[in-house]
Design an enzyme around this catalytic site. Structure first.
Site, PDB file in Angstrom:
ATOM      1  N   ASN A  60       2.270  -4.424  -3.531  1.00 30.85           N
ATOM      2  CA  ASN A  60       0.874  -4.833  -3.352  1.00 30.85           C
ATOM      3  C   ASN A  60       0.054  -3.609  -2.953  1.00 30.85           C
ATOM      4  OD1 ASN A  60      -0.988  -7.127  -3.039  1.00 30.85           O
ATOM      5  ND2 ASN A  60      -0.963  -6.674  -0.836  1.00 30.85           N
ATOM      6  N   ASP A  74     -12.064 -10.071  -1.810  1.00 27.44           N
ATOM      7  CA  ASP A  74     -13.370 -10.261  -1.174  1.00 27.44           C
ATOM      8  C   ASP A  74     -14.329  -9.222  -1.755  1.00 27.44           C
ATOM      9  OD1 ASP A  74     -12.501  -8.010   0.298  1.00 27.44           O
ATOM     10  OD2 ASP A  74     -12.252  -9.122   2.166  1.00 27.44           O
ATOM     11  N   GLU A 127      -5.963 -10.368  -2.311  1.00 25.56           N
ATOM     12  CA  GLU A 127      -6.794 -10.276  -1.100  1.00 25.56           C
ATOM     13  C   GLU A 127      -8.283 -10.173  -1.455  1.00 25.56           C
ATOM     14  OE1 GLU A 127      -5.367  -7.212   1.582  1.00 25.56           O
ATOM     15  OE2 GLU A 127      -3.270  -7.631   1.087  1.00 25.56           O
ATOM     16  N   HIS A 143     -10.162  -5.755  -2.741  1.00 21.62           N
ATOM     17  CA  HIS A 143     -11.217  -5.663  -1.722  1.00 21.62           C
ATOM     18  C   HIS A 143     -12.372  -4.895  -2.371  1.00 21.62           C
ATOM     19  CE1 HIS A 143      -8.899  -7.367   1.510  1.00 21.62           C
ATOM     20  NE2 HIS A 143      -7.892  -6.559   1.222  1.00 21.62           N
ATOM     21  N   GLU A 150       0.803  -1.223   0.000  1.00 21.82           N
ATOM     22  CA  GLU A 150       0.000   0.000   0.000  1.00 21.82           C
ATOM     23  C   GLU A 150       0.842   1.283   0.000  1.00 21.82           C
ATOM     24  OE1 GLU A 150      -2.764  -0.542   3.236  1.00 21.82           O
ATOM     25  OE2 GLU A 150      -3.528  -2.406   2.379  1.00 21.82           O
TER      26      GLU A 150
HETATM   27  O1  G3I Z   1      -4.083  -9.017  18.198  1.00 20.45           O
HETATM   28  C1  G3I Z   1      -4.915  -7.997  18.755  1.00 20.45           C
HETATM   29  C2  G3I Z   1      -5.570  -8.482  20.033  1.00 20.45           C
HETATM   30  O2  G3I Z   1      -4.573  -8.747  21.000  1.00 20.45           O
HETATM   31  C3  G3I Z   1      -6.537  -7.400  20.512  1.00 20.45           C
HETATM   32  O3  G3I Z   1      -7.217  -7.865  21.643  1.00 20.45           O
HETATM   33  C4  G3I Z   1      -7.540  -7.055  19.451  1.00 20.45           C
HETATM   34  C5  G3I Z   1      -8.472  -5.925  19.868  1.00 20.45           C
HETATM   35  O4  G3I Z   1      -8.809  -5.081  18.805  1.00 20.45           O
HETATM   36  O5  G3I Z   1      -6.853  -6.642  18.289  1.00 20.45           O
HETATM   37  C6  G3I Z   1      -5.991  -7.637  17.772  1.00 20.45           C
HETATM   38  O6  G3I Z   1      -5.377  -7.123  16.618  1.00 20.45           O
HETATM   39  C7  G3I Z   1      -6.183  -7.068  15.478  1.00 20.45           C
HETATM   40  C8  G3I Z   1      -5.452  -7.812  14.358  1.00 20.45           C
HETATM   41  O7  G3I Z   1      -6.144  -7.687  13.150  1.00 20.45           O
HETATM   42  C9  G3I Z   1      -5.297  -9.292  14.677  1.00 20.45           C
HETATM   43  O8  G3I Z   1      -6.537  -9.911  14.755  1.00 20.45           O
HETATM   44  C10 G3I Z   1      -6.390  -5.620  15.088  1.00 20.45           C
HETATM   45  O9  G3I Z   1      -7.187  -4.974  16.059  1.00 20.45           O
HETATM   46  C11 G3I Z   1      -7.057  -5.535  13.734  1.00 20.45           C
HETATM   47  O10 G3I Z   1      -7.076  -4.190  13.316  1.00 20.45           O
HETATM   48  C12 G3I Z   1      -6.261  -6.340  12.720  1.00 20.45           C
HETATM   49  O11 G3I Z   1      -6.954  -6.263  11.502  1.00 20.45           O
HETATM   50  C13 G3I Z   1      -6.215  -6.691  10.390  1.00 20.45           C
HETATM   51  C14 G3I Z   1      -6.049  -5.534   9.409  1.00 20.45           C
HETATM   52  O12 G3I Z   1      -5.358  -6.008   8.284  1.00 20.45           O
HETATM   53  C15 G3I Z   1      -5.292  -4.364   9.984  1.00 20.45           C
HETATM   54  O13 G3I Z   1      -5.107  -3.401   9.007  1.00 20.45           O
HETATM   55  C16 G3I Z   1      -6.991  -7.805   9.719  1.00 20.45           C
HETATM   56  O14 G3I Z   1      -7.074  -8.925  10.595  1.00 20.45           O
HETATM   57  C17 G3I Z   1      -6.271  -8.185   8.433  1.00 20.45           C
HETATM   58  O15 G3I Z   1      -7.065  -9.125   7.742  1.00 20.45           O
HETATM   59  C18 G3I Z   1      -6.102  -6.941   7.587  1.00 20.45           C
HETATM   60  O16 G3I Z   1      -5.472  -7.274   6.382  1.00 20.45           O
HETATM   61  C19 G3I Z   1      -5.218  -6.170   5.500  1.00 20.45           C
HETATM   62  C20 G3I Z   1      -3.984  -6.512   4.728  1.00 20.45           C
HETATM   63  O17 G3I Z   1      -2.909  -6.766   5.607  1.00 20.45           O
HETATM   64  C21 G3I Z   1      -3.607  -5.401   3.763  1.00 20.45           C
HETATM   65  N1  G3I Z   1      -4.707  -5.062   2.917  1.00 20.45           N
HETATM   66  C22 G3I Z   1      -5.967  -4.782   3.586  1.00 20.45           C
HETATM   67  C23 G3I Z   1      -6.347  -5.940   4.489  1.00 20.45           C
HETATM   68  C24 G3I Z   1      -7.685  -5.691   5.138  1.00 20.45           C
HETATM   69  O18 G3I Z   1      -7.625  -4.623   6.015  1.00 20.45           O
END
Ligand code: G3I
Length: 517
Positions: free
Chosen positions: A212, A279, A277, A248, A171
């Site tokens: 990416n 969806d 990615e 996305h 990004e």
């Molecule tokens: O691990 C912590 C946990 O300890 C905590 O309790 C919880 C509370 O919010 O958060 C957890 O972290 C989360 C993490 O995923 C792991 O589950 C974050 O809040 C959450 O924001 C994070 O979201 C991820 C997101 O990227 C962040 O930008 C998504 O799972 C993940 O699928 C998403 O993937 C991104 C790609 O990397 C790049 N392109 C976009 C895509 C979708 O956003």
């Protein structure tokens, strides 16, 4: 640099999706006869990855460590997909949360899963402005390049041999095509991208190196910016093998403009292209029109990739609504994935299969959605001891549907938790002797829906435009106690036949009409 395409090692595939989904729905307790049917279905069906592989592509899914203990989930992940991408566990905040302290334990779980299931892994991601630990942004700019190079070097070295492609930089652009501000851009300008790519190549000469981004799937300002950047990098001799288009998508924003042509212009530079990615989200609740648009978007993405030789494969950003990132990122939106929250394949799954050259689900040329259910209530009282749905099916497609492939579910509540029922077909122009009916308890009870009346057919077919005509159904509890139908999911009070989206139709085991409770 031209890329080397790798083939996934052959593996013994696990239980296919339909089998697992069906077992979940029956609470994991399929009868011997059901098991036989499911095994027949399983044997008859190639996986998404096998279909893609036959076309020279891979078909993969994102996953995440907390999901892997879900046995039904990981069985499908390990069997249906030939490639996986860790959704979070190779990101900087996980792998180097404190400067110089590297932790690859979570990512190792993912590469181990892949190795056990004969899958390739896309590494995601080495340099990104998000999920970046605070210490990186707090560094004096003069120290950022060394920290970034060290991070890239350590991580890409650790995963040498286990990761076949890296999203080296994720990004880098704003929507208008300007470079996104990040600690890396602030410290090094756009040179950070070349520096990261060179460090990755030095650490793992065999991995394919990608840039990416999202919203670069179609022609537009942002993809123009990516195109200009990669041309410059290639001219400068910077190691770069491909461009990842996240994809996305959302049904409400339309399909990316000229996706195939956009992919092709990157391919014409000698780069690989990957859908990384995918969806397709929607504003909830889902309805038949949004679901159909979603299927069409998934299909069009697959078709674009198939049409571009250098498109190496597709990855969905997790395969099930159960573990989608969408609802938390876009409140009110969701239902973005190929499988629903019960791990049952959705119409989009069938659309992808068909696009990949798999067997049709609803007859010749048929995508799912070729049948619709119509319903009227034949019951004058919603509080007596019988439920009397009137049902008819109409073939809205262009191919004949074999009725023995069709199952219909009418969802209701038992009120007193009854488990024994009698079911009846009182009359139908197609003959009640061809209609099967039974009551099944939901594996996961939902509001207004803890049981369903399942209707099937022993034989017969429905030509395009044809209707079964009405099927007068009836059911009662063995103890003849009263129902309260007013809160039943599929119940309606209309007395003439009308399209009924809360009656769900499956063709060949895949949802073809209606919205599940
Ligand atoms: O691990 C912590 C946990 O300890 C905590 O309790 C919880 C509370 O919010 O958060 C957890 O972290 C989360 C993490 O995923 C792991 O589950 C974050 O809040 C959450 O924001 C994070 O979201 C991820 C997101 O990227 C962040 O930008 C998504 O799972 C993940 O699928 C998403 O993937 C991104 C790609 O990397 C790049 N392109 C976009 C895509 C979708 O956003």
């Amino acid at each position: 640099m031209s890329s080397v395409k790798r083939c996934r090692p052959t593996s013994t595939r696990g239980l296919p999706a339909l089998l697992i989904g069906a077992l979940i729905l029956t609470g994991g307790s399929a009868t011997a006869a059901q098991q036989d049917t499911l095994h027949e279905l399983a044997a008859a069906q190639d996986t998404l990855h096998e279909l893609a592989e036959a076309q020279g592509k891979y078909f993969g899914s994102a996953t995440d460590n907390p999901e892997l203990p879900d046995a039904a989930y990981s069985a499908i992940l390990g069997s249906e997909f030939g490639q996986i991408t860790p959704g979070n566990s190779m990101k900087w905040d996980t792998t180097e949360p404190v400067q110089g302290q590297f932790n690859f334990a979570k990512g190792d779980v993912i590469t181990e899963f892949a190795a056990q299931h004969g899958q390739t892994v896309r590494g995601h991601t080495l340099v990104w402005h998000s999920q970046l630990p605070g210490w990186v942004g707090a560094l004096p700019p003069a120290q950022v390049e060394a920290a970034m190079t060290r991070h890239v070097t350590e991580e890409a070295t650790h995963y040498r041999g286990a990761v076949t492609a890296w999203d080296v930089v994720n990004e880098p652009f704003n929507e208008d095509g300007t470079f996104r501000t990040s600690p890396f851009y602030t410290a090094m300008g756009r040179d950070y991208i070349a520096t990261a790519l060179r460090a990755a190549r030095a650490a793992d000469p065999d991995a394919e190196l990608y840039l990416n981004d999202y919203n670069i799937e179609g022609l537009g300002a942002k993809s123009d910016a990516m195109y200009a950047l990669v041309r410059e990098l290639l001219d400068e001799g910077v190691p770069l093998d491909g461009v990842g288009m996240q994809a996305h998508l959302a049904v409400q924003y339309g399909f990316p403009y000229q996706m195939r042509a956009n992919m092709q212009r990157f391919a014409d530079l000698g780069l690989d292209v990957a859908v990384t990615e995918l969806d397709v989200r929607m504003q909830l609740p889902a309805d038949t029109a949004k679901t159909a648009t979603q299927s069409s978007y998934y299909r069009q993405v697959v078709e674009a990739c198939l049409a571009v030789e250098r498109c190496v494969g597709l990855t969905v950003w997790d395969y099930t609504d159960k573990y989608s990132w969408v609802p938390s990122a876009f409140p009110g939106q969701g239902a973005a994935n190929l499988y629903d929250e019960n791990l049952l394949p959705k119409p989009a799954y069938s659309a992808v299969r068909t696009a990949l050259g798999g067997e049709d689900d609803g007859g010749e040329g048929g995508e799912p959605g070729v049948l619709k259910a119509q319903y009227r209530s034949n019951d004058s009282s919603a509080r007596d001891n019988q439920i009397k749905p009137g049902l008819q099916l109409v073939n809205t497609g262009s191919a004949t549907v074999s009725l023995s492939d069709v199952k219909v579910r009418y969802w209701f509540t038992s009120e007193n938790g009854a488990s024994a029922y009698s079911t009846w077909c009182d009359w139908s122009p197609i003959g009640c002797s061809t209609v099967t009916h039974r009551v099944v308890a939901a594996g996961v009870p939902k509001t207004g829906a803890d049981h369903y009346l399942e209707v099937g057919f022993r034989s017969g077919s429905l030509a395009p435009g044809a209707s079964t005509g009405e099927i007068q159904l009836r059911l009662n509890k063995a103890d003849w106690s009263n129902f309260d139908e007013s809160d039943d999911y599929s119940h309606g009070s209309g007395t003439s036949y009308a399209d009924a989206s809360k009656i769900v139709v499956y063709v060949g085991g895949e949802q073809a009409w209606g919205i599940e409770p």
